[in-house]
Structure formats: C-alpha cells, structure tokens
Design a protein around this motif. Sequence first.
Motif, PDB file in Angstrom:
ATOM      1  N   ASP A  41       5.792   4.838  -6.214  1.00  0.00           N
ATOM      2  CA  ASP A  41       5.543   4.920  -7.937  1.00  0.00           C
ATOM      3  C   ASP A  41       4.777   3.385  -8.982  1.00  0.00           C
ATOM      4  O   ASP A  41       3.994   2.878  -9.183  1.00  0.00           O
ATOM      5  CB  ASP A  41       6.099   5.293  -8.937  1.00  0.00           C
ATOM      6  N   SER A  42       5.278   2.297  -7.509  1.00  0.00           N
ATOM      7  CA  SER A  42       5.010   0.862  -8.454  1.00  0.00           C
ATOM      8  C   SER A  42       3.827   0.636  -7.720  1.00  0.00           C
ATOM      9  O   SER A  42       2.628  -0.460  -7.843  1.00  0.00           O
ATOM     10  CB  SER A  42       6.262  -0.313  -7.801  1.00  0.00           C
ATOM     11  N   VAL A  43       3.248   1.438  -6.352  1.00  0.00           N
ATOM     12  CA  VAL A  43       2.343   0.835  -6.040  1.00  0.00           C
ATOM     13  C   VAL A  43       1.460   1.258  -6.304  1.00  0.00           C
ATOM     14  O   VAL A  43      -0.335   1.380  -5.756  1.00  0.00           O
ATOM     15  CB  VAL A  43       2.144  -0.237  -4.008  1.00  0.00           C
ATOM     16  N   GLU A  44       1.058   2.713  -6.926  1.00  0.00           N
ATOM     17  CA  GLU A  44       0.249   3.836  -6.527  1.00  0.00           C
ATOM     18  C   GLU A  44      -1.144   2.588  -7.953  1.00  0.00           C
ATOM     19  O   GLU A  44      -2.271   3.314  -7.545  1.00  0.00           O
ATOM     20  CB  GLU A  44       1.039   4.594  -7.067  1.00  0.00           C
ATOM     21  N   HIS A  45      -0.472   2.367  -8.962  1.00  0.00           N
ATOM     22  CA  HIS A  45      -2.033   1.539  -9.576  1.00  0.00           C
ATOM     23  C   HIS A  45      -2.266   0.702  -9.712  1.00  0.00           C
ATOM     24  O   HIS A  45      -2.265  -0.397 -10.378  1.00  0.00           O
ATOM     25  CB  HIS A  45      -1.450   2.223 -11.637  1.00  0.00           C
ATOM     26  N   ASP A  46      -1.874  -0.286  -8.435  1.00  0.00           N
ATOM     27  CA  ASP A  46      -1.890  -1.881  -8.105  1.00  0.00           C
ATOM     28  C   ASP A  46      -2.949  -1.677  -7.219  1.00  0.00           C
ATOM     29  O   ASP A  46      -2.816  -1.392  -5.962  1.00  0.00           O
ATOM     30  CB  ASP A  46      -0.639  -2.310  -7.258  1.00  0.00           C
ATOM     31  N   ASP A  47      -4.124  -2.530  -7.868  1.00  0.00           N
ATOM     32  CA  ASP A  47      -5.342  -2.636  -7.171  1.00  0.00           C
ATOM     33  C   ASP A  47      -5.490  -3.288  -6.120  1.00  0.00           C
ATOM     34  O   ASP A  47      -6.185  -2.721  -4.450  1.00  0.00           O
ATOM     35  CB  ASP A  47      -6.687  -2.727  -8.005  1.00  0.00           C
ATOM     36  N   SER A  48      -4.381  -3.992  -5.797  1.00  0.00           N
ATOM     37  CA  SER A  48      -4.238  -4.933  -4.709  1.00  0.00           C
ATOM     38  C   SER A  48      -3.608  -4.546  -3.699  1.00  0.00           C
ATOM     39  O   SER A  48      -3.350  -4.708  -2.492  1.00  0.00           O
ATOM     40  CB  SER A  48      -3.529  -6.138  -5.000  1.00  0.00           C
ATOM     41  N   VAL A  49      -3.476  -3.431  -3.489  1.00  0.00           N
ATOM     42  CA  VAL A  49      -2.865  -2.371  -2.507  1.00  0.00           C
ATOM     43  C   VAL A  49      -3.294  -1.350  -2.287  1.00  0.00           C
ATOM     44  O   VAL A  49      -3.695  -0.621  -3.161  1.00  0.00           O
ATOM     45  CB  VAL A  49      -1.382  -2.096  -3.398  1.00  0.00           C
ATOM     46  N   ARG A  50      -3.901  -1.267  -0.972  1.00  0.00           N
ATOM     47  CA  ARG A  50      -4.912  -0.279  -0.911  1.00  0.00           C
ATOM     48  C   ARG A  50      -4.189   1.046   0.334  1.00  0.00           C
ATOM     49  O   ARG A  50      -4.443   1.678   0.557  1.00  0.00           O
ATOM     50  CB  ARG A  50      -6.360  -0.592   0.130  1.00  0.00           C
ATOM     51  N   GLY A  51      -3.006   0.598   0.346  1.00  0.00           N
ATOM     52  CA  GLY A  51      -1.918   1.417   1.897  1.00  0.00           C
ATOM     53  C   GLY A  51      -0.982   1.561   2.289  1.00  0.00           C
ATOM     54  O   GLY A  51      -0.753   0.317   1.070  1.00  0.00           O
ATOM     55  N   ILE A  52       0.004   1.972   2.708  1.00  0.00           N
ATOM     56  CA  ILE A  52       1.537   1.905   2.617  1.00  0.00           C
ATOM     57  C   ILE A  52       2.131   2.459   3.983  1.00  0.00           C
ATOM     58  O   ILE A  52       1.555   3.086   4.631  1.00  0.00           O
ATOM     59  CB  ILE A  52       2.232   2.816   1.789  1.00  0.00           C
ATOM     60  N   PHE A  53       3.351   1.661   4.103  1.00  0.00           N
ATOM     61  CA  PHE A  53       2.951   1.442   6.001  1.00  0.00           C
ATOM     62  C   PHE A  53       5.002   1.711   5.944  1.00  0.00           C
ATOM     63  O   PHE A  53       5.553   0.442   4.923  1.00  0.00           O
ATOM     64  CB  PHE A  53       2.784   0.179   6.861  1.00  0.00           C
ATOM     65  N   ILE A  54       4.982   2.677   6.259  1.00  0.00           N
ATOM     66  CA  ILE A  54       6.407   3.306   6.281  1.00  0.00           C
ATOM     67  C   ILE A  54       7.622   3.504   7.793  1.00  0.00           C
ATOM     68  O   ILE A  54       6.596   3.905   8.643  1.00  0.00           O
ATOM     69  CB  ILE A  54       7.248   4.041   5.202  1.00  0.00           C
ATOM     70  N   THR A  55       8.645   2.131   7.640  1.00  0.00           N
ATOM     71  CA  THR A  55       9.294   2.126   8.876  1.00  0.00           C
ATOM     72  C   THR A  55      10.575   2.314   8.521  1.00  0.00           C
ATOM     73  O   THR A  55      11.464   2.627   7.152  1.00  0.00           O
ATOM     74  CB  THR A  55       8.745   1.041  10.098  1.00  0.00           C
ATOM     75  N   GLY A  56      11.742   1.665   9.771  1.00  0.00           N
ATOM     76  CA  GLY A  56      13.150   1.941   9.056  1.00  0.00           C
ATOM     77  C   GLY A  56      13.276   0.446   9.372  1.00  0.00           C
ATOM     78  O   GLY A  56      13.067  -0.100  10.807  1.00  0.00           O
ATOM     79  N   ALA A  57      14.466   0.740   9.331  1.00  0.00           N
ATOM     80  CA  ALA A  57      14.754  -1.131   9.859  1.00  0.00           C
ATOM     81  C   ALA A  57      15.907  -0.663  11.216  1.00  0.00           C
ATOM     82  O   ALA A  57      16.272   0.010  11.414  1.00  0.00           O
ATOM     83  CB  ALA A  57      15.836  -1.699   9.240  1.00  0.00           C
ATOM     84  N   GLY A  58      15.413  -2.254  12.294  1.00  0.00           N
ATOM     85  CA  GLY A  58      16.155  -1.613  13.117  1.00  0.00           C
ATOM     86  C   GLY A  58      15.477  -1.343  13.998  1.00  0.00           C
ATOM     87  O   GLY A  58      13.926  -0.900  14.028  1.00  0.00           O
ATOM     88  N   GLN A  59      16.316  -1.052  15.995  1.00  0.00           N
ATOM     89  CA  GLN A  59      15.283  -0.429  16.739  1.00  0.00           C
ATOM     90  C   GLN A  59      15.464   0.841  17.229  1.00  0.00           C
ATOM     91  O   GLN A  59      15.082   1.779  18.169  1.00  0.00           O
ATOM     92  CB  GLN A  59      15.684  -1.115  18.166  1.00  0.00           C
TER      93      GLN A  59
END
Length: 256
Positions: A41-59
């Motif tokens: 939600d916090s990045v939805e209306h933030d025009d400086s953000v154009r996409g999201i990358f989601i990952t998990g911590a560690g290997q």
Amino acid sequence: MSYQNIILSIKESTAYITINRETKLNALNQDTIAELKAAVDSVEHDDSVRGIFITGAGQKAFVAGADIQEFLGKSSEEGKSLSSFGHELMDKIANFSKPVIAGINGYALGGGLELALACHVRIASKTAKMGLPEVSLGLIPGYGGTQRLVELVGKGKALEMILTGEMVEAQDAYQWGLVNQVVELYELEGTAQNILNKIYSRSRNAVATAIGVVNAGLSKQKDGYQSEIDAFGKCFGSEEFQEGVSAFLEKRKPRF
Ligand code: COA
C-alpha cells in the motif's frame, strides 16, 4: 511505518521487499502478511516507485508457507478468516498497477508459492524448490494456489502438485511455465531488475492497463477463489488437519 518481519527499501524506482524471518524459513505469520499489505500500500501512490521485487531473507527459503504454528487450535471459522486475510494480500499483489517480480531464492512452499504465484513474474534460483504441501497437513492451499497454479501450469500439472504435495525443482518449474527464468542465486536480483528496467522504459499507463486487462480476463474464476476460502476453513474442522499440524510441529510423520 516500521516493520518487524519484512525489510522495505527503495532504490532507483524499485521497492525491494524482503521477508525477514529467516529462522522460520520466512513463514508467513499474520503479522508478516499485515506488514506486506502495508508495504505494498505504501508504495502504491508513490510515483518514485515503478515496480516491486519480493524475495526471502537468507539463501534457504523464499517463504516456506503460512506459519503452521498459528494454525494450531483454530476453528473452521477462524481458518476461513486466515484464508481471507491471505487472499487480500495475494489479490492486492496480483492486481497491483505496477509490476511485481518474485525472486524465489529457495523453498517456496504453500503460502510462499502462492505469494510467488500472485506476483506478475517469477524468477527462480537454481536452488529453488516449489510445492503446495498442504495435503500433508490435512489442508488445501488457502491463498489462491488452487486457482493461480492452474492458470500457469494447467489443470493436470497443478493437480499433480496439489494432490501429491511434492516439491518441484526449479528447472522442471521452468519447463512447466511455473517460473519465467531460472538463474544462479546471485543473479536473481539483477535479472529481476533488468526486466523491471525494460518495463520502466514503457508507458506507465499501458503497463497498468495491461495488468488490469489480463486479470479481467481471468476474473471469471472469482467463484473458485471463494470456494477455496470456504473449503480451506472447513478443513480446520477435520481430525486429519489436527493430526497433520500437530505432526509437523512435533517433527513426526502424520498418521492419516
Ligand atoms: N510454519 C512455521 N514454521 C516453519 C514453517 C512453516 N510453514 N516452515 C519451517 N518452519 C520452521 C520450522 O518449524 C523450524 O523451526 P524451529 O527451528 O523453531 O524448529 C525452522 O522453520 C526450520 O525448519 P526445518 O523444518 O527445521 O528445516 P528443514 O531444512 O529440515 O526443512 C522444509 C525445510 C521447508 C522442508 C520444512 O521446514 C517444511 O516442510 N516446512 C513446512 C512446509 C509446509 O508445509 N508449508 C505449507 C504450510 S501451509
């Protein structure tokens, strides 16, 4: 907002979200799901953000599923609420107007695979393993997996994965169309960033519209999502579910 279970950082137009419960293989407890919703939600209306990358911590893990610890002692009604709560996050991601890429850096199981399935693009490391093992807990996938997996790999492969609960290696997942690319672990973020940069060079409006229209074409399956929520809740009332969850937490094989 400060986060306890995830890390959110914004660099060069991309919001990087890392699920950060490494000792629990990044399992999605309710707090983590709530934080993921807030971060998206916090990045939805933030025009400086154009996409999201989601990952998990560690290997080791992207996300090893919903947090099974929280399942213990829950009623059918509570199970249904858990499922709805997870669905809200997955729907938010799937319908997000900016591209969302999952970097699957290890186990993506149950709710973890469902999180990856909700993303628009999936990049897996060679070490990734994916599966929907809920049947071993006396459950079914509850965060959209019964619907989104079918969309990606077709009914036959989806049922094989859902009914056996077996994990799939990254290369097989690629051949089945479950992931878009398989790369070395250290290349995950860079590969995702390359795809995102290409998307950022295109029209924002066209990208948002394309996501909406692709989803609109699949929205006839909404009833399927509701029946998943209902059935997931119902499983919580079964003895096999009690046995499956207890067996996992007691580190033994379930007796079905
Ligand atoms: N929920 C809660 N805790 C989980 C979890 C989950 N989905 N997955 C892993 N964990 C916890 C383990 O309980 C363990 O915690 P502990 O160290 O406090 O005992 C820790 O994460 C490490 O997991 P462990 O099982 O010891 O690692 P492993 O390398 O032997 O096995 C997996 C890895 C992924 C095969 C195994 O953790 C697993 O099967 N997880 C559950 C997967 C699942 O059924 N997901 C669907 C949930 S709906």
